[in-house]
Design an enzyme around this catalytic site. Structure first.
Site, mmCIF file in Angstrom:
data_model
loop_
_atom_site.group_PDB
_atom_site.id
_atom_site.type_symbol
_atom_site.label_atom_id
_atom_site.label_comp_id
_atom_site.label_asym_id
_atom_site.label_seq_id
_atom_site.Cartn_x
_atom_site.Cartn_y
_atom_site.Cartn_z
ATOM 1 N N GLU A 122 11.242 -10.819 -3.411
ATOM 2 C CA GLU A 122 10.077 -11.594 -3.878
ATOM 3 C C GLU A 122 10.267 -13.092 -3.705
ATOM 4 O O GLU A 122 9.516 -13.873 -4.277
ATOM 5 C CB GLU A 122 9.778 -11.279 -5.360
ATOM 6 N N GLY A 128 11.904 8.694 -9.409
ATOM 7 C CA GLY A 128 10.850 8.953 -10.401
ATOM 8 C C GLY A 128 11.244 10.088 -11.323
ATOM 9 O O GLY A 128 12.354 10.105 -11.872
ATOM 10 N N THR A 166 5.979 -0.591 -15.925
ATOM 11 C CA THR A 166 6.355 -1.909 -15.383
ATOM 12 C C THR A 166 7.792 -2.259 -15.807
ATOM 13 O O THR A 166 8.135 -2.140 -16.981
ATOM 14 C CB THR A 166 5.390 -3.008 -15.904
ATOM 15 N N ASP A 178 13.409 -2.357 -12.565
ATOM 16 C CA ASP A 178 14.234 -3.557 -12.797
ATOM 17 C C ASP A 178 15.295 -3.265 -13.864
ATOM 18 O O ASP A 178 16.436 -3.724 -13.764
ATOM 19 C CB ASP A 178 13.355 -4.725 -13.255
#
Ligand code: RIB
Length: 291
Positions: free
Chosen positions: A136, A215, A241, A245
């Protein structure tokens, strides 16, 4: 050994929705909140909450003091976080609905990191130190090259996956941390079959350490022919969300400390199962004492 996370910082504008907005549709949100986020910031918070000393390097705009205060509250070192009054802090527009999310990113200051900033930051690190990066910020190829020249260990979480990843010197990366979509992309496959993705990664990156999250199917660690599987801890997800991370931060912190992948995968799975039960990004990451 010092750990440097050179990564993004975003204001997350989070909208809870009845359903994901369709083309041509206007709909009102059910709620709105602004949080601290960015894959970089979230992973620094996760590393710190997992008990690791971490330096966060990156760039924010003139309103960036809030980010510095937030990171410092969780003992993340901010010596190499630059404030640039000519740039806007990065932001993300996040729709959440039934435990899933959709994210629009505006890079802002994250995309104005240049070679000078990279050189300045890396001058404080040396051989054996660890660099964690996500996808990012700007100047990624240069950052990876220079960190490798110094003999730093490089961990790359390829999120968000896009074509730019293949312009980076991936042969210099030591540890890849990917989800199933990123893993398939990295292996050059269009498959969504987990076994095929694992085999593809083994074949294409035989000398790399790879952490692959799958997942609901858990996660695994791949190194050469060795594959270690970890199940998920089943919980009801409210907002996913920053789950990835959290996984990255907790895995890396534990792995760097003990070099025990079984323990690191388990800790990361437990931590991310807590993150998905809370709303928001950094704010939903648990402290190690909660595990
Ligand atoms: O991984 C979640 C993060 O992705 C959000 O905090 C958002 O800022 C985007 O970077």
């Amino acid at each position: 050994m010092k750990v440097l996370n050179f990564g993004s910082l975003n204001y997350d504008h989070v909208y809870e929705m009845d359903h994901f907005t369709e083309p041509k549709e206007t709909q009102s949100s059910l709620s709105y909140i602004r949080n601290f986020g960015g894959k970089g910031l979230n992973q620094s918070i996760a590393l710190a909450k997992a008990g690791m000393d971490v330096y966060h390097a990156g760039k924010v705009g003139s309103d960036g003091q809030d980010f510095i205060d937030y990171l410092e509250k969780y003992n993340v070192k901010t010596d190499y976080l630059k404030k640039d009054n000519n740039e806007a802090t990065g932001h993300a527009i996040i729709e959440i609905c039934k435990g899933q999310n959709r994210i629009i990113l505006h890079g802002g200051a994250n995309q104005s990191i240049d070679e000078k900033q990279v050189d300045d930051v890396l001058s404080h690190f040396e051989q054996g130190d660890v660099l964690l990066v996500q996808n990012e910020i700007s100047c990624m190829a240069y950052l990876i090259e220079k960190a490798h020249e110094k003999g730093m260990v490089i961990a790359f979480n390829t999120a968000p996956m896009n074509e730019k990843v293949f312009t980076y010197p991936l042969d210099l990366v030591d540890i890849f941390i990917v989800n199933e979509i990123e893993g398939a992309g990295l292996a050059g496959l269009q498959s969504n079959d987990n076994d095929e993705i694992i085999e593809g990664l083994k074949e294409k990156y035989p000398d790399k350490k790879i952490v692959l999250t799958l997942g609901e199917n858990g996660s695994c660690y791949i190194e050469g022919e060795r594959v270690v599987h970890q199940d998920i801890y089943k919980v009801e997800a409210i907002d996913t969300t920053a789950a990835g991370d959290t996984f990255t931060g907790f895995f890396l912190a534990s792995y760097l400390k003990d070099k025990d992948v079984v323990k690191a995968l388990d800790l990361a799975a437990r931590a991310s199962s807590i993150t998905v039960q809370g709303k928001g990004a950094a704010q939903s990451i648990p402290d190690i004492s909660q595990l």
